[in-house]
Design an enzyme around this catalytic site. Sequence first.
Site, PDB file in Angstrom:
ATOM      1  N   ASN A 128      -6.739   0.583  -2.222  1.00 49.29           N
ATOM      2  CA  ASN A 128      -7.443   1.374  -1.205  1.00 49.29           C
ATOM      3  C   ASN A 128      -6.754   2.709  -0.938  1.00 49.29           C
ATOM      4  OD1 ASN A 128      -5.300   0.015   0.048  1.00 49.29           O
ATOM      5  ND2 ASN A 128      -6.321  -0.077   2.026  1.00 49.29           N
ATOM      6  N   ARG A 170       0.070   4.251  -0.812  1.00 51.24           N
ATOM      7  CA  ARG A 170      -0.669   5.403  -0.259  1.00 51.24           C
ATOM      8  C   ARG A 170      -0.876   6.599  -1.172  1.00 51.24           C
ATOM      9  NH1 ARG A 170      -2.892   2.226   3.337  1.00 51.24           N
ATOM     10  NH2 ARG A 170      -1.757   1.940   5.281  1.00 51.24           N
ATOM     11  N   HIS A 211       0.874  -1.182   0.000  1.00 49.39           N
ATOM     12  CA  HIS A 211       0.000   0.000   0.000  1.00 49.39           C
ATOM     13  C   HIS A 211       0.906   1.225   0.000  1.00 49.39           C
ATOM     14  CE1 HIS A 211      -3.633  -2.374   1.268  1.00 49.39           C
ATOM     15  NE2 HIS A 211      -2.710  -3.136   1.798  1.00 49.39           N
ATOM     16  N   ASP A 268       2.394  -6.953   2.716  1.00 51.07           N
ATOM     17  CA  ASP A 268       1.243  -6.130   3.099  1.00 51.07           C
ATOM     18  C   ASP A 268       1.742  -4.808   3.719  1.00 51.07           C
ATOM     19  OD1 ASP A 268      -1.275  -5.153   3.462  1.00 51.07           O
ATOM     20  OD2 ASP A 268      -1.916  -6.651   4.919  1.00 51.07           O
ATOM     21  N   HIS A 316      -9.009 -10.416   0.568  1.00 48.81           N
ATOM     22  CA  HIS A 316      -8.851 -10.177   2.004  1.00 48.81           C
ATOM     23  C   HIS A 316      -9.991 -10.922   2.680  1.00 48.81           C
ATOM     24  CE1 HIS A 316      -7.823  -7.426   5.548  1.00 48.81           C
ATOM     25  NE2 HIS A 316      -8.846  -8.152   5.958  1.00 48.81           N
ATOM     26  N   HIS A 337      -2.533 -12.664   3.076  1.00 47.35           N
ATOM     27  CA  HIS A 337      -2.147 -12.708   4.497  1.00 47.35           C
ATOM     28  C   HIS A 337      -2.855 -13.748   5.356  1.00 47.35           C
ATOM     29  CE1 HIS A 337      -5.599 -10.055   4.329  1.00 47.35           C
ATOM     30  NE2 HIS A 337      -4.901  -9.000   3.974  1.00 47.35           N
TER      31      HIS A 337
END
Length: 416
Positions: free
Chosen positions: A91, A61, A59, A286, A174, A221
Amino acid sequence: MAHEIVVKTKILQSGTERAMCIGIDNGKINAVEKYLDGERELHFEDYLALPGGVDIHTHMREPGMTQKEDFYTGTKAAAFGGTTTILDMPNTIPSVKNELALRDKLDIIKNKANVDFGLFGQLSDIDNISGMTNLAIGFKLYMSETTGASGTIKTPLEHLLNSDALAGKVVTVHAEDPRMFADDTCDNLHRHNLIRNMKAEFMALRRILAVDAPVKLNLAHLTTAESIDQVKAKRASFEITPHHLLLHDASKIDAMGKVNPPLRKKAISERLFKTLKTGRAIIASDHAPHTLEEKSVDFKDAPSGLPGVETRLPLMLALANKGIIRYIHVQDMCCTLPAELFGLKKGKIETGYDADLAFYDANNMVKIEAENLHSKCGWTPFEGHHAIFPKGVMLRGQMIIRGGELAIEKSGKFLK
Ligand code: DOR
Ligand code: ZN
């Protein structure tokens, strides 16, 4: 014929270290032999070369949360950890649920990456999938809400995953079933684990693995050996994170260890090592950085997620150095298998593959210190853990890390 570049180094062949020459032309490995001629020679005879790492779950960002990380800093951290390919989750803000958001995101980040990268689209509305398939390297399905993702799926799962546009694509899931979450105050790591408990993971897995659809399901994960058995029985691929292996709900790291799915009990994490010893798993970080400020509020209000892109491979190499796992399995789990899942010509030191390499002094074990890392967030949950970092890193034939510096910036290429 002399190759443009010849790297003299040690590589793993059939699990054993061998002194070899790697011939490189046009950024690709063109020969691997005992003796080769090169117009330029690079001398890494005393080092072990692994393929550049491939981290399929990060991620970074950007856009929207660049106080935590951005594409430049996140991919710089990856490079310093021997990882030359990252796949970025959707995300961000706005979340990447349609073609427009995906194109906008690509425009914003495309010239900032220090390693090669691919982008995920998020599955939400079935009508938005086909617009993303040209650019997205894979798709992400959130079965529950988690930090930065609402988890709302607008179409029934069976229908969604049978969308023609998804056929043959990787769908990373997920898997946590929110109906199993306990209602309690989440005020420490132990309680966080009790709330988003293992049963929530099992139930979500049972649900998703029952769906019959022509996609490549990849379970993100996984935290328990039972989950892995469940997934293996269905021949789906899966990821294990370094934090679910090496940290647990009694680790003294407070909200720095708050992550979804949560850190489990020590005995549970120890059983994950059984899978590590077979080498048939994908290790993904992750990498989900938050600022120290964001993490410093009351535990229950702190966001979930922790950084790990730079420490992923170095932590695994330290386990290999200690004899807990095999070096060849580190290569398989951190480089080869993740590249294979996405059909990338990366993750192997063989003719025809991208010349992505990282060179390690396998005896140079150090203790991780946040101040030596490169993520914008400035902290690590692995402070003090043993790790082996690369001395040099090559991306498609160019040394991007040399002499402890980022020698070439922003040469990362977009992977579709
Ligand atoms: O702990 C988590 N943090 N789990 C997720 O699934 C999302 C991630 C984030 O983006 O912060
Ligand atoms: Zn994630």
